[in-house]
Design a protein around this motif. Structure first.
Motif, PDB file in Angstrom:
ATOM      1  N   LEU A  85      -5.480   2.109   6.829  1.00 24.83           N
ATOM      2  CA  LEU A  85      -6.424   2.175   5.714  1.00 24.83           C
ATOM      3  C   LEU A  85      -7.695   2.902   6.149  1.00 24.83           C
ATOM      4  O   LEU A  85      -8.219   2.653   7.237  1.00 24.83           O
ATOM      5  CB  LEU A  85      -6.784   0.767   5.228  1.00 24.83           C
ATOM      6  N   ALA A  94     -12.026   1.098   2.744  1.00 25.94           N
ATOM      7  CA  ALA A  94     -10.971   1.046   1.727  1.00 25.94           C
ATOM      8  C   ALA A  94     -11.082  -0.217   0.875  1.00 25.94           C
ATOM      9  O   ALA A  94     -11.459  -1.284   1.357  1.00 25.94           O
ATOM     10  CB  ALA A  94      -9.603   1.097   2.409  1.00 25.94           C
ATOM     11  N   LYS A  95     -10.744  -0.073  -0.407  1.00 18.95           N
ATOM     12  CA  LYS A  95     -10.777  -1.189  -1.354  1.00 18.95           C
ATOM     13  C   LYS A  95      -9.460  -1.973  -1.259  1.00 18.95           C
ATOM     14  O   LYS A  95      -8.381  -1.423  -1.499  1.00 18.95           O
ATOM     15  CB  LYS A  95     -10.978  -0.658  -2.778  1.00 18.95           C
ATOM     16  N   LEU A 130     -13.800  -3.003   5.645  1.00 19.27           N
ATOM     17  CA  LEU A 130     -13.061  -3.009   4.380  1.00 19.27           C
ATOM     18  C   LEU A 130     -13.903  -3.554   3.229  1.00 19.27           C
ATOM     19  O   LEU A 130     -14.727  -4.451   3.402  1.00 19.27           O
ATOM     20  CB  LEU A 130     -11.781  -3.849   4.515  1.00 19.27           C
ATOM     21  N   ALA A 189      -6.660   0.500  -2.488  1.00 17.11           N
ATOM     22  CA  ALA A 189      -5.916   1.183  -1.428  1.00 17.11           C
ATOM     23  C   ALA A 189      -4.753   0.309  -0.974  1.00 17.11           C
ATOM     24  O   ALA A 189      -3.703   0.806  -0.545  1.00 17.11           O
ATOM     25  CB  ALA A 189      -6.836   1.476  -0.245  1.00 17.11           C
ATOM     26  N   SER A 235       0.847  -1.190   0.000  1.00 12.59           N
ATOM     27  CA  SER A 235       0.000   0.000   0.000  1.00 12.59           C
ATOM     28  C   SER A 235       0.886   1.245   0.000  1.00 12.59           C
ATOM     29  O   SER A 235       1.279   1.740   1.057  1.00 12.59           O
ATOM     30  CB  SER A 235      -0.920   0.012   1.233  1.00 12.59           C
TER      31      SER A 235
END
Length: 313
Positions: free
Chosen positions: A119, A123-124, A143, A165, A110
């Protein structure tokens, strides 16, 4: 040894080729004068990239074509990531050697956020593994975890092109391909247990090829063999032919000739998670794996796996 040339079967991905070339170099170093050739093949798992592994058949997708060619005499051995191998092998084939285990961990990649904790909400995150997805959602249920298929290079490229992400990959694969510097966090095993055999290479041969089995014996790492036997026995007990969200990891115990096996079974949404560990004699590795599986199934894992089986069938 009677042969002066042997043929290794391998998938064509960069990581598979790295693994096959590593075994090739070890063999040529051990046996000067021996010619070792590589035969590159494409498996069903390499061709079907637009569907989750759980929907198209799981582990055998990456081994079947190699195994068929070996049974027909086209290759002498196949090199696999042990985590890609089914717990039951086709008749006439055997697991001849398991190499010393490399790092079994799972890595976060990341560039912007660095760690799982950092994150943002919702978040993807990309991963193709039900095991990773379930354990991550147990810690971070917010998530948005999306399926991510393809080889290591493809997945790294998708990190940017599909606006993830973060993506989660095996530490071993990243480091073997020279991408160790892309790792921004290694997930602690207290949070995410690895896949069966993660980090170890497996060499498969024909059962009746005693020459080949003797030739490869020097590559076998006994400590890794004992630990992964327990892991594979655990998976064999819980798997039922479907890809399932389980993690299992065995290590040598502080007591000599003993191992500790730790495992987890989790629901797909991560809300229910059963985790336990067991220790015992390394020579009884398979029995330990099965005993731990029985404990987790009885604790609630059986219900989870039945639900997942209904979803996948």
């Amino acid at each position: 040894m009677k042969k002066d040339t042997i043929v290794i079967g391998t998938r064509s991905s960069k990581l598979a080729l790295w693994q096959a070339e590593y075994i090739q170099s070890r063999l040529e170093e051990q046996y000067p004068g021996l010619k070792v050739e590589l035969k590159k093949m494409t498996t069903k798992g390499d061709k079907i990239l637009d569907a989750p592994l759980a929907k198209i058949g799981g582990k055998g997708l990456f081994t079947k074509e190699l195994e068929m060619d070996m049974l027909s005499g086209g290759i002498d051995l196949a090199v696999h990531s042990l985590k890609d191998m089914p717990t039951e092998l086709p008749a006439g084939l055997c697991l001849t050697a398991v190499t010393k285990r490399f790092d079994p961990g799972d890595a976060v990649v990341s560039p912007e956020f660095k760690t799982l904790e950092n994150l943002p909400q919702g978040a993807k995150v990309g991963t193709s593994s039900l095991r990773r997805k379930a354990q991550l959602l147990h810690v971070r249920p917010d998530l948005n975890i999306c399926d991510l298929r393809g080889n290591v290079n493809t997945r790294l490229a998708k990190l940017e092109s599909e606006n993830f992400a973060a993506i989660i990959l095996a530490v071993a694969g990243l480091k073997r391909l020279g991408f160790g510097d892309r790792i921004t966090e290694v997930l602690p095993r207290a949070m995410v247990l690895p896949a069966v055999g993660q980090g170890a290479l497996a060499i498969e041969t024909r059962e009746d090829d005693t020459d080949m089995r003797e030739l490869l014996a020097f590559l076998n790492d006994e400590a890794t063999v004992q630990c992964t036997r327990a892991e594979r026995a655990f998976l064999g007990r819980v798997e039922g032919g479907c890809q399932v969200p389980v993690g299992v990891y065995a290590v040598p115990d502080t007591q000599p000739e003993h191992i500790v096996v730790e495992a987890v079974i989790a629901s797909l949404d991560g809300q229910r998670l059963y985790r336990d560990k067991i220790s015992g004699k390394a020579c009884e590795a398979e029995a330990l794996g099965v005993e731990l599986a029985e404990k987790l199934l009885a604790a609630g894992g059986e219900e989870i796996l039945q639900e997942i089986g209904l979803l996948q069938n």
